[in-house]
Motif scaffolding. Structure first.
Motif, mmCIF file in Angstrom:
data_model
loop_
_atom_site.group_PDB
_atom_site.id
_atom_site.type_symbol
_atom_site.label_atom_id
_atom_site.label_comp_id
_atom_site.label_asym_id
_atom_site.label_seq_id
_atom_site.Cartn_x
_atom_site.Cartn_y
_atom_site.Cartn_z
ATOM 1 N N VAL A 1 0.825 -1.202 0.000
ATOM 2 C CA VAL A 1 0.000 0.000 0.000
ATOM 3 C C VAL A 1 0.858 1.250 0.000
ATOM 4 O O VAL A 1 0.562 2.239 -0.670
ATOM 5 N N CYS A 2 1.983 1.216 0.746
ATOM 6 C CA CYS A 2 2.899 2.371 0.743
ATOM 7 C C CYS A 2 3.352 2.694 -0.670
ATOM 8 O O CYS A 2 3.361 3.851 -1.084
ATOM 9 N N PHE A 3 3.733 1.679 -1.426
ATOM 10 C CA PHE A 3 4.186 1.926 -2.792
ATOM 11 C C PHE A 3 3.028 2.345 -3.686
ATOM 12 O O PHE A 3 3.196 3.149 -4.591
ATOM 13 N N ALA A 4 1.857 1.782 -3.452
ATOM 14 C CA ALA A 4 0.705 2.148 -4.259
ATOM 15 C C ALA A 4 0.354 3.610 -4.077
ATOM 16 O O ALA A 4 -0.177 4.259 -4.976
ATOM 17 N N SER A 5 0.659 4.191 -2.904
ATOM 18 C CA SER A 5 0.347 5.591 -2.648
ATOM 19 C C SER A 5 1.278 6.535 -3.368
ATOM 20 O O SER A 5 1.013 7.722 -3.472
ATOM 21 N N GLY A 6 2.407 6.033 -3.878
ATOM 22 C CA GLY A 6 3.318 6.859 -4.653
ATOM 23 C C GLY A 6 2.778 7.085 -6.047
ATOM 24 O O GLY A 6 1.776 6.522 -6.467
ATOM 25 N N ALA B 1 15.575 15.415 -12.787
ATOM 26 C CA ALA B 1 15.361 15.251 -14.223
ATOM 27 C C ALA B 1 15.334 13.788 -14.641
ATOM 28 O O ALA B 1 14.938 13.461 -15.746
ATOM 29 N N ALA B 2 15.787 12.898 -13.770
ATOM 30 C CA ALA B 2 15.869 11.487 -14.126
ATOM 31 C C ALA B 2 14.470 10.899 -14.255
ATOM 32 O O ALA B 2 13.558 11.228 -13.504
ATOM 33 N N ARG B 3 14.311 9.979 -15.201
ATOM 34 C CA ARG B 3 13.023 9.318 -15.412
ATOM 35 C C ARG B 3 12.736 8.385 -14.251
ATOM 36 O O ARG B 3 13.583 7.598 -13.851
ATOM 37 N N GLU B 4 11.521 8.471 -13.707
ATOM 38 C CA GLU B 4 11.156 7.597 -12.603
ATOM 39 C C GLU B 4 11.257 6.135 -13.025
ATOM 40 O O GLU B 4 10.751 5.734 -14.066
ATOM 41 N N GLY B 5 11.927 5.361 -12.208
ATOM 42 C CA GLY B 5 12.128 3.954 -12.513
ATOM 43 C C GLY B 5 13.316 3.695 -13.420
ATOM 44 O O GLY B 5 13.653 2.551 -13.684
ATOM 45 N N GLY B 6 13.974 4.760 -13.892
ATOM 46 C CA GLY B 6 15.111 4.614 -14.797
ATOM 47 C C GLY B 6 16.425 4.454 -14.056
ATOM 48 O O GLY B 6 16.511 4.550 -12.830
ATOM 49 N N LEU C 1 11.469 -5.002 -12.599
ATOM 50 C CA LEU C 1 11.295 -5.311 -11.182
ATOM 51 C C LEU C 1 11.959 -4.267 -10.295
ATOM 52 O O LEU C 1 11.443 -3.917 -9.223
ATOM 53 N N SER C 2 13.111 -3.777 -10.701
ATOM 54 C CA SER C 2 13.855 -2.793 -9.916
ATOM 55 C C SER C 2 13.231 -1.405 -9.991
ATOM 56 O O SER C 2 13.391 -0.613 -9.065
ATOM 57 N N GLY C 3 12.518 -1.117 -11.081
ATOM 58 C CA GLY C 3 12.086 0.249 -11.315
ATOM 59 C C GLY C 3 10.624 0.541 -11.110
ATOM 60 O O GLY C 3 10.264 1.674 -10.816
ATOM 61 N N ARG D 1 16.423 4.778 -4.801
ATOM 62 C CA ARG D 1 16.081 5.637 -5.931
ATOM 63 C C ARG D 1 15.534 6.972 -5.445
ATOM 64 O O ARG D 1 14.979 7.077 -4.348
ATOM 65 N N GLN D 2 15.633 7.981 -6.330
ATOM 66 C CA GLN D 2 15.045 9.290 -6.022
ATOM 67 C C GLN D 2 13.552 9.157 -5.750
ATOM 68 O O GLN D 2 13.016 9.759 -4.811
ATOM 69 N N SER D 3 12.854 8.364 -6.569
ATOM 70 C CA SER D 3 11.410 8.250 -6.403
ATOM 71 C C SER D 3 11.028 7.525 -5.117
ATOM 72 O O SER D 3 9.895 7.669 -4.638
ATOM 73 N N ASP D 4 11.938 6.747 -4.531
ATOM 74 C CA ASP D 4 11.655 6.096 -3.248
ATOM 75 C C ASP D 4 11.493 7.100 -2.117
ATOM 76 O O ASP D 4 10.925 6.769 -1.072
ATOM 77 N N LEU D 5 12.004 8.315 -2.307
ATOM 78 C CA LEU D 5 11.925 9.325 -1.257
ATOM 79 C C LEU D 5 10.478 9.715 -0.955
ATOM 80 O O LEU D 5 10.200 10.259 0.112
ATOM 81 N N ARG D 6 9.565 9.406 -1.864
ATOM 82 C CA ARG D 6 8.162 9.789 -1.658
ATOM 83 C C ARG D 6 7.423 8.829 -0.744
ATOM 84 O O ARG D 6 6.368 9.175 -0.205
#
Length: 540
Positions: A43-48, A157-162, A421-423, A441-446
């Motif tokens: 659920v935590c990841f789904a909220s991102g 600027a990096a693509r999320e999951g990239g 799987l990683s992204g 990852r940068q997007s994990d900060l959310r």
């Protein structure tokens, strides 16, 4: 999709956990807690923010690929394997390919060839064993070259999951071997300092910046008389600090302490002499680190010598120590009762823990650093330059990497699977269930609470996320040994640390014995082979 992933994954792991005969209410409560945590992480990841629909599969830049069957081996990480297994349907729906997920408790390094799998998720420390045998292939540019047009592909600027949004030390150091990138990261924790914020306030202290301050603070925290009404009850177990010094961890902890002393800007190699492979482990940086460790732990050695990072983490939340060296984790494996004789931790849903009936307030910090560093060339200690980092993280203490084997007939598709799987969000939710990973990852900060134990309030989880990003973006780092025979080298170092802490040998004498043992290991495994592996581990 994530809701179904959460339910299905919880069902699979819950079934495996419940298979032994229950032993009273504590076992049943633990199973319920495990199920709740699995659902909570998803659920935590789904909220991102969701992955952009226009780019569902990393590296998918060409025409559609024909359907292929991939076999993914997950080594020594059952929770992660079960979670990934639940994503097979999504992978098939997006690619038309099929996925088989299998598990093993360890790699068969005595085999004549690579594992019977197209791709493998393995401990970061085992990259050397796979690479030196030429069992794995490099990551293609279709995965690593994902810079956005008109940008450099880093930071916001990096693509999320990239690839470019992975923290620098993870993508450029841990995933690399020599000058090639050989692996897809799934997260690699660094040792982190937990501090009792309430006790530090009482003492008018701050998290230590160097190991001398750490030692002084440990002594203050150990003195119950200085803690006033916050002191643990008389007779209760209490330590000023706790470090993971159990089997497999004592040597790693010493390397973490020594990293800021040994990593001089002119010392490209800190642990072995680069040309001769002569061990430097009995040199001044490591001797000083071990002397300080012995002094800091004092008479509490027995408590430390049995503990791994999960034990240390549980002891902290049970209210048994003022500081602790560990890392946060939401892993299923870590949700178990504290050892008998300790107090219970707080309920998992609470924002603060209670040890001995008192609130526990946590602050987190990087491990201490040093403003002094040893220069091997001049054989002298020198002050660090003002612009240099005083802290030097130790890499490879845990972590998971995905690699593609030379057996795989469809390497591009296998790398696309690992990058997916990683992204993407549900894949990272699976990685978060591993006790050996953290955000990367940068997007994990959310959504940092997916990676921390439930006792972490949201604000503190966000602080930990930024701290991890800072640590894994530093200019310098040292590896916790990344070469064949790593387990043997660290076992010899474990023994030396234990002997020094128990007072059986002086630190210098103990480390001289390690040097002899390391030379024997290197000779038996092959000097030329080990030298080549060590050079590759340093990026040469």
């Amino acid at each position: 999709m994530l809701e179904s992933f959460s339910k299905s994954c919880a069902s699979r792991v819950g079934h495996e956990t419940a298979s032994p005969k229950p032993q009273g209410g504590r076992r049943r409560a633990g199973s319920v807690l495990r199920l709740g945590m699995l659902a909570w992480v998803a659920v935590c990841f789904a909220s991102g923010c969701p992955r952009p629909a226009g780019d569902p599969i990393p590296g998918d830049k060409g025409p559609p690929q024909p359907s292929v069957h991939l076999r993914l081996l997950v080594v020594d990480d059952p929770a992660m394997a079960v979670a990934i297994d639940q994503l097979k349907g999504e992978w098939n729906a997006q690619t038309g390919s099929t996925l088989e997920v299998v598990q093993a408790t360890k790699l068969d390094l005595a085999s004549a060839g690579p594992p019977e799998a197209d791709a493998v998720i393995v401990a970061s420390s085992q990259l050397a064993e796979l690479a030196i045998r030429s069992w794995i292939v490099p990551v293609p540019p279709t995965i690593t070259d994902d810079r956005p047009q008109g940008g450099v592909g880093t930071g916001a600027a990096a693509r999320e999951g990239g690839w470019a949004e992975i923290f620098p030390l993870v993508r450029a150091r841990e995933a690399a071997w020599g000058n090639a990138t050989l692996a897809i990261p799934f997260g690699s924790p660094v040792l982190t300092l937990y501090c009792r914020a309430d006790l530090l306030e009482k003492l008018g202290a701050k998290p230590p910046r160097n190991w001398a301050e750490y030692q002084k603070l440990a002594r203050l925290l150990e003195d119950r008389g200085k803690l006033g009404e916050l002191a643990p009850p008389a007779g209760a177990s209490w330590l000023g600090t706790m470090e993971p010094l159990g089997p497999g961890w004592a040597g790693t902890m010493l390397l973490a302490r020594a990293a800021p002393y040994a990593t001089h800007r002119a010392n490209y190699s800190a642990v072995f002499q680069l040309e001769t492979m002569e061990p430097l482990i009995d040199g001044p940086p490591f001797v000083r680190a071990l002397e300080e460790q012995v002094e800091a732990l004092g008479k509490s050695a027995a408590e430390h010598l049995r503990a791994d990072p999960a034990d240390v983490r549980r002891a902290f939340w049970a209210g048994r120590c003022g500081m602790a060296i560990t890392w946060p984790s939401s892993a299923v494996r870590d949700v178990r009762p504290a050892p008998s004789g300790t107090t219970k931790a707080s309920k998992a849903v609470s924002k603060e823990a209670k040890g001995e009936g008192r609130e526990i307030r946590l602050s987190v910090a990087e491990l201490p650093g040093s403003t002094e560093v040893y220069n091997i060339a001049s054989q002298s200690w020198e002050p660090r330059r003002p612009e240099e980092d005083a802290r030097v993280p130790l890499l490879g203490v845990a972590g998971r990497l995905g690699v593609v084997t030379t057996r795989c007939p469809s390497t591009d598709t296998a790398f696309r699977l690992l990058a997916w799987l990683s992204g993407q969000a549900s894949g990272r939710a699976a990685a978060a269930l591993s006790p050996a990973t953290t955000l990367f990852r940068q997007s994990d900060l959310r959504f940092p609470q997916a990676w921390t134990e439930p006792e972490f309030p949201a604000a503190l989880a966000a602080q930990y996320a930024l701290l991890t990003q800072q640590t894994l973006s530093r200019e310098q780092a040292m590896f916790a040994l990344r070469l064949p025979g790593r387990g043997e080298y660290l076992a010899a170092l474990d023994e030396a640390v234990h002997q020094a802490i128990r007072g059986q040998q002086k630190p210098l004498d103990a480390l001289r014995q390690v040097k002899i043992r390391w030379q024997e290991i290197t000779s038996r495994l092959g000097l030329d082979r080990q030298r080549e592996a060590y050079r590759r581990s340093l990026g040469l």
